[in-house]
Design a protein around this motif. Structure first.
Motif, short mmCIF file in Angstrom:
data_model
loop_
_atom_site.label_atom_id
_atom_site.label_comp_id
_atom_site.label_asym_id
_atom_site.label_seq_id
_atom_site.Cartn_x
_atom_site.Cartn_y
_atom_site.Cartn_z
N SER A 80 0.68 -1.15 -0.08
CA SER A 80 -0.01 -0.10 0.05
C SER A 80 0.96 1.28 -0.19
O SER A 80 2.17 1.13 0.29
CB SER A 80 -0.97 0.23 1.23
OG SER A 80 -0.15 0.09 2.28
N TYR A 81 0.16 2.43 -0.38
CA TYR A 81 1.00 3.56 -0.41
C TYR A 81 1.75 4.09 0.99
O TYR A 81 2.81 4.69 1.07
CB TYR A 81 0.06 4.52 -0.79
CG TYR A 81 -0.78 5.04 0.12
CD1 TYR A 81 -0.67 6.39 0.72
CD2 TYR A 81 -2.01 4.43 0.61
CE1 TYR A 81 -1.55 6.89 1.72
CE2 TYR A 81 -3.03 5.05 1.54
CZ TYR A 81 -2.54 6.05 2.14
OH TYR A 81 -3.46 6.66 3.03
N ASP A 82 1.02 3.49 2.06
CA ASP A 82 1.44 4.07 3.18
C ASP A 82 2.21 2.91 3.84
O ASP A 82 2.81 3.02 5.18
CB ASP A 82 0.42 4.16 4.30
CG ASP A 82 -0.70 3.16 4.45
OD1 ASP A 82 -0.38 2.24 3.87
OD2 ASP A 82 -1.75 3.37 4.83
N GLY A 83 2.53 1.78 3.29
CA GLY A 83 3.37 0.70 3.87
C GLY A 83 2.77 -0.24 4.87
O GLY A 83 3.34 -1.17 5.58
N VAL A 84 1.34 -0.03 5.13
CA VAL A 84 0.69 -0.81 6.22
C VAL A 84 0.46 -2.07 5.53
O VAL A 84 0.37 -3.02 6.46
CB VAL A 84 -0.73 0.06 6.38
CG1 VAL A 84 -1.44 -1.08 7.27
CG2 VAL A 84 -0.45 1.25 7.23
N LEU A 85 0.03 -2.36 4.25
CA LEU A 85 -0.08 -3.48 3.84
C LEU A 85 1.25 -3.97 2.83
O LEU A 85 1.68 -3.26 2.28
CB LEU A 85 -1.24 -3.51 2.62
CG LEU A 85 -1.71 -4.63 1.97
CD1 LEU A 85 -1.76 -6.04 2.59
CD2 LEU A 85 -2.76 -4.46 1.05
N SER A 86 1.35 -5.16 3.12
CA SER A 86 2.52 -5.72 2.14
C SER A 86 2.56 -7.26 2.36
O SER A 86 2.76 -7.95 3.70
CB SER A 86 4.09 -5.50 2.86
OG SER A 86 5.08 -6.13 2.10
N THR A 87 2.28 -7.91 1.32
CA THR A 87 2.19 -9.11 1.33
C THR A 87 2.39 -9.69 -0.14
O THR A 87 2.96 -8.71 -1.19
CB THR A 87 0.74 -9.71 1.48
OG1 THR A 87 0.54 -11.10 1.32
CG2 THR A 87 -0.25 -9.05 0.25
N THR A 88 2.61 -10.82 -0.72
CA THR A 88 3.32 -11.32 -1.75
C THR A 88 1.85 -11.44 -2.77
O THR A 88 0.65 -11.99 -2.34
CB THR A 88 4.09 -12.73 -1.89
OG1 THR A 88 3.08 -13.77 -1.27
CG2 THR A 88 5.17 -12.34 -0.76
N VAL A 89 2.21 -11.61 -4.07
CA VAL A 89 1.09 -11.96 -5.10
C VAL A 89 0.71 -13.35 -4.79
O VAL A 89 -0.69 -13.69 -4.86
CB VAL A 89 1.74 -11.80 -6.56
CG1 VAL A 89 0.45 -12.25 -7.54
CG2 VAL A 89 1.71 -10.24 -6.67
N ALA A 90 1.53 -14.00 -4.76
CA ALA A 90 1.36 -15.68 -4.44
C ALA A 90 0.39 -16.07 -3.11
O ALA A 90 -0.60 -16.58 -3.32
CB ALA A 90 2.64 -16.44 -4.23
N GLU A 91 0.66 -15.17 -2.11
CA GLU A 91 -0.37 -14.97 -0.86
C GLU A 91 -1.71 -14.63 -1.16
O GLU A 91 -2.59 -15.16 -0.86
CB GLU A 91 0.22 -14.51 0.30
CG GLU A 91 1.45 -15.15 0.86
CD GLU A 91 2.27 -14.45 2.03
OE1 GLU A 91 2.08 -13.20 1.93
OE2 GLU A 91 3.09 -14.77 2.67
N ALA A 92 -1.77 -13.44 -1.98
CA ALA A 92 -2.98 -12.97 -2.35
C ALA A 92 -3.62 -13.90 -3.21
O ALA A 92 -5.01 -13.95 -3.18
CB ALA A 92 -2.94 -11.53 -2.98
N LEU A 93 -3.23 -14.68 -3.92
CA LEU A 93 -3.84 -15.56 -5.06
C LEU A 93 -4.65 -16.72 -4.01
O LEU A 93 -5.82 -17.11 -4.19
CB LEU A 93 -2.88 -16.00 -6.04
CG LEU A 93 -2.70 -14.91 -7.24
CD1 LEU A 93 -1.76 -15.62 -8.11
CD2 LEU A 93 -4.15 -14.82 -7.99
N ASP A 94 -3.62 -17.29 -3.17
CA ASP A 94 -4.17 -18.26 -2.39
C ASP A 94 -5.03 -19.22 -3.09
O ASP A 94 -6.16 -19.68 -2.66
CB ASP A 94 -4.73 -17.82 -1.01
CG ASP A 94 -4.91 -18.76 -0.15
OD1 ASP A 94 -4.08 -19.74 0.06
OD2 ASP A 94 -5.62 -18.61 0.75
N GLY A 95 -4.60 -19.98 -4.27
CA GLY A 95 -5.50 -20.87 -4.77
C GLY A 95 -6.52 -20.42 -5.63
O GLY A 95 -7.49 -21.22 -6.43
N LYS A 96 -6.76 -19.01 -5.68
CA LYS A 96 -8.01 -18.51 -6.58
C LYS A 96 -7.58 -18.67 -8.10
O LYS A 96 -6.86 -18.68 -8.57
CB LYS A 96 -8.06 -16.98 -6.15
CG LYS A 96 -8.37 -16.74 -4.77
CD LYS A 96 -8.42 -15.19 -4.44
CE LYS A 96 -8.58 -14.71 -3.20
NZ LYS A 96 -8.40 -13.35 -2.80
N GLU A 97 -8.76 -18.76 -8.55
CA GLU A 97 -8.82 -18.80 -9.90
C GLU A 97 -9.42 -17.60 -10.53
O GLU A 97 -10.74 -17.24 -10.41
CB GLU A 97 -9.53 -19.94 -10.76
CG GLU A 97 -9.56 -19.90 -12.36
CD GLU A 97 -10.26 -21.00 -12.82
OE1 GLU A 97 -10.36 -21.14 -14.12
OE2 GLU A 97 -10.81 -21.86 -12.23
#
Length: 772
Positions: free
Chosen positions: A585-602
């Motif tokens: 996020s712009y303020d650095g509060v959120l930081s995660t990987t794309v792989a974690e965000a996908l988490d098996g989603k299609e």
């Protein structure tokens, strides 16, 4: 043990392996093509490599005459030959008998009453062995009444009609400004551009497989699969749903990759026999079957003031379309619209015609229309400079157009047009050193070390060429492409019917998805007509339209990916960014990987890209006919042996308007290839057709430039001024070097010899200086 290793052991230090080189990623990186290794190793599947159970082989009988009336066709002997399964002629075409690219369907699948060009298909054979098929095709007995061919396009106006539609395909009279305007200086010229062949690396091939529903599948190196499908369906009397085109590997394309005269007989034979049928053309058949660049006759008169500024241009442009219309209407529109070049011309009066003859058909070849007129208007600029005693580059600089100027068609140039910047860059680039007069440098002489030339007869010349081309289709063409992007298990897949012809679309699509979604592994699915149409692969279409569709679909998937995170943290998706596989996020509060965000989603999305509309040129050649334009300036340095007329291109300095560099290595390769192609047009490539008959239809008689003929190519400047209406701001890069480099080489030969050089390719006698 090495000294360094012993020292490390004594001190207790341990060696660490060097960090691996980072893998190129996203837009702006030189991402290598996914198929590079397979092509290098020879395992990439082309149409000629295809196989099917129960395969039959096809051969096509072609006319040996340029113009003849067909009295009779007897297929009896061919049908009775052992191993022959089918013979088809015009009588076996169940649907529409005519086909063609462009806006007109005027070409028969097989000639029936009249032969209109050398190599026109008469019949096709399917047999169980390729040799049997060729022998059976030769056994078809055709009785001809040979007619005098019309091979001079100027005679086509008065000749008897060669086609039911007449000999005139299109006439464009462009009127712009004051017809009474005149300049203090007037120069005139008559120019001829020869016929070039696209000479693809691999000759045409294809496979047709009948389907249980009565339809057929065509496996082809097609550059326009949906257009080819629709044409085939019309000819076979089938619905488009019953015909499927599957695109195989395309071994390079600088024109329409395959002629429909190859593929349409294939489907007919497969439907008639109920078996798969394959055709692999010989190089001779390839020369006879596909289209060539339009030979062109150009008459010019330029008016200029005493300072060298152009006041008025008058021109007549005559395109030889050959036997059928094909894309000649489009080529003529480009030729007339760009007849004055990238220069400000307040008054222009251009007459353009495209006519039928009994010469081989002409069609889409890279830079069609624009290349021919560039050679002429640049020769005229040299004449103005010579008459006024001015530097040729300076005369050009006094006339170049810029963004906001108006073309002779009345269209305002709204895209970036840094023509002056390009010309200044090549003009100011240091000239190459002169060759030394020593035996070890004899290879630097025109003709090489075994040539007949003498060092004392060599003259060096410097010349310029500035070219312009339009991108995408023109005159109201509906340019649209559709793409789907899917992401599952951390892998992205792109589905788009844009054909990879060597222009790098599949690499670009991977880069777009990597940039937008932060996913490293991206696959581009094979192309077939079950996918929505993407249009033909020419004029930078797929970089713009299909790349734009991929970008839009990827951005829609990006929104799907980020929305849950944005909702969780109470912010909009615009405040989140994806870079290096991470979401922050712009303020650095959120930081995660794309792989974690996908988490098996299609996730998936489909999007279209359709540029702003254009309009046809009206009855005076006026109209906003083009979506966008690209420009290039080239300075050529040549050495000419003025006694024997041999020419060596020493160096070509290139400055080009590219909008934005998306893949540096790929872009450089495309520019260098286009420049080298232009050198062939300038010096060697001329498909000779005496009385309409193609002479020496092979790569021995048709002189392509080799690696030894390629000059030093210096890309001295790439202007990255983004076109705001184009996706990524990028412009097409392949065609405009082809347009500018022949004109630059001719200009340099003029400078070296003082001869007019009014024909391409340049013949040796045109570069000989007598009385020295």
């Amino acid at each position: 043990m090495s000294k360094d290793a012993a020292t490390a052991e004594a001190t207790g230090a341990t060696e660490t392996a060097p960090a691996p080189e980072p893998i190129p990623h996203g837009l702006g990186a030189s991402l290598p093509p996914a198929d590079a290794r397979a092509k290098t190793e020879g395992t990439f599947p082309y149409a000629a490599d295809l196989w099917a159970e129960g395969l039959l082989w096809a051969a096509v009988l072609r006319s040996p005459h340029a113009h003849a009336r067909i009295v009779s066709i007897d297929t009896t002997h061919a049908r009775e030959m052992p191993g022959v399964r089918a013979v088809v002629t015009h009588e076996d075409v169940p649907g529409a008998p005519l086909h063609g690219r462009g806006s007109r369907a005027d070409r028969p699948v097989f000639a029936s009453d009249v032969v209109r060009h050398h190599g026109e298909p008469i019949a096709a054979v399917a047999a169980d062995h390729p040799d049997t098929a060729r022998m059976a095709a030769a056994a078809v007995i055709v009785e001809y009444e040979v007619l005098d061919p019309v091979t001079d396009p100027e005679q086509a106006f008065e000749a008897e009609p060669l086609h039911p539609d007449g000999n005139l395909i299109r006439h464009i009279p462009l009127r712009h400004g004051d017809p009474e305007a005149a300049g203090e200086v007037v120069v005139e010229g008559l120019y001829r551009i020869g016929r070039q062949d696209p000479a693809p690396i691999g000759a045409e091939a294809g496979l047709a497989v009948p389907r249980p529903d009565g339809g057929v599948e065509l496996y082809l190196a097609s550059t326009d699969p949906h257009g080819d499908r629709d044409t085939a369906a019309d000819c076979y009397g089938l619905s488009p749903e019953q015909v499927k085109v599957v695109v195989t590997g395309v071994p390079g394309a600088t024109a329409d990759r395959e002629d429909q005269g190859f593929q349409l007989p294939l489907g007919l034979l497969a439907l008639k026999t109920g078996c798969p049928v394959k055709l692999t053309a010989t190089r001779e058949e390839s020369f006879l079957g596909h289209v060539h660049r339009h030979p062109t006759l150009l008459r010019y008169r330029h008016h200029a003031d005493a300072e060298g500024r152009v006041v008025k241009v008058e021109a007549q442009i005559l395109l030889d379309a050959g036997a059928y219309a094909d894309t000649s209407s489009d080529a003529l529109a480009a030729a007339v619209a760009f007849a004055c070049g990238p220069y400000v011309v307040p008054n222009a009066f251009i007459e353009g015609w495209a006519v039928r003859t009994n010469n081989p058909p002409s069609g889409h070849v890279r830079g069609e229309g624009a290349m021919q007129v560039c050679a002429a208007y640049e020769a005229q600029m040299d004449k103005i400079a010579k008459k006024l005693g001015l530097d040729p580059a300076e005369v050009r600089l006094r006339n170049v157009l810029a963004t906001g100027d108006v073309l002779p068609t009345g269209q305002t140039v709204t895209c970036p047009a840094p023509v002056a910047e390009l010309l200044q860059a090549v003009r100011d680039f240091p000239l190459p050193a002169l060759p030394k007069d020593t035996p070890e440098d004899e290879w630097l002489l025109p003709g090489g070390p075994e040539g007949a030339g003498e060092p004392g007869a060599v003259r060096r010349g410097v010349g310029y060429g500035i070219g312009m081309v339009h991108m995408l289709g023109a005159e109201g063409a509906d340019e649209v492409s559709t793409a789907t992007v899917k992401v599952q298990d951390g892998v992205a897949t792109v589905l788009c019917a844009a054909v990879e012809t060597g222009q790098g679309f599949t690499t670009l699509a991977r880069q777009i998805v990597q940039e937008t979604l932060g996913v490293d592994e991206v696959h581009v699915a094979p192309v077939d007509t079950d996918q929505p149409p993407a249009g033909a692969g020419c004029r930078g279409r797929h970089t713009w339209v299909s790349g734009g569709a991929v970008e839009r679909a990827a951005k829609m998937v990006r929104t799907q990916l980020l929305q849950p995170l944005a909702h969780q943290f109470g912010m909009s998706t615009e405040l989140l960014q994806i870079a290096d596989g991470k979401i922050t996020s712009y303020d650095g509060v959120l930081s995660t990987t794309v792989a974690e965000a996908l988490d098996g989603k299609e996730l998936w999305a489909t999007a279209q890209c359709r540029p702003h509309p254009t309009e046809p040129l009206d009855e005076t050649g006026q109209g906003d006919a083009f979506v966008g334009m690209a420009f290039c300036a080239i300075r050529a340095v040549v050495d000419v042996d003025i006694e024997i007329g041999s020419v060596r291109v020493v160096e070509l300095a290139v400055a080009q308007d590219v909008g934005r560099v998306l893949n540096p290595a790929q872009l450089t390769a495309r520019i260098e290839a286009g420049v080298t192609q232009g050198v062939g047009i300038a010096l060697t490539e001329n498909l000779r057709t005496p009385r309409g008959l193609i002479r020496h239809p092979d790569l021995t008689g048709y002189a392509l430039p080799t690696a030894l003929d390629a000059p030093d190519i210096r890309i001295v400047k790439l202007v990255e001024e983004r076109d705001v209406v184009a996706p990524f701001g990028a412009k097409a890069v392949s065609a405009v070097p082809v347009v500018a480099s022949p004109a630059a080489v001719a200009s340099a030969v003029r400078a070296a010899t003082g001869r007019p050089v009014n024909r391409l390719p340049i013949r040796p006698q045109a570069a000989v200086v007598t009385g020295n």
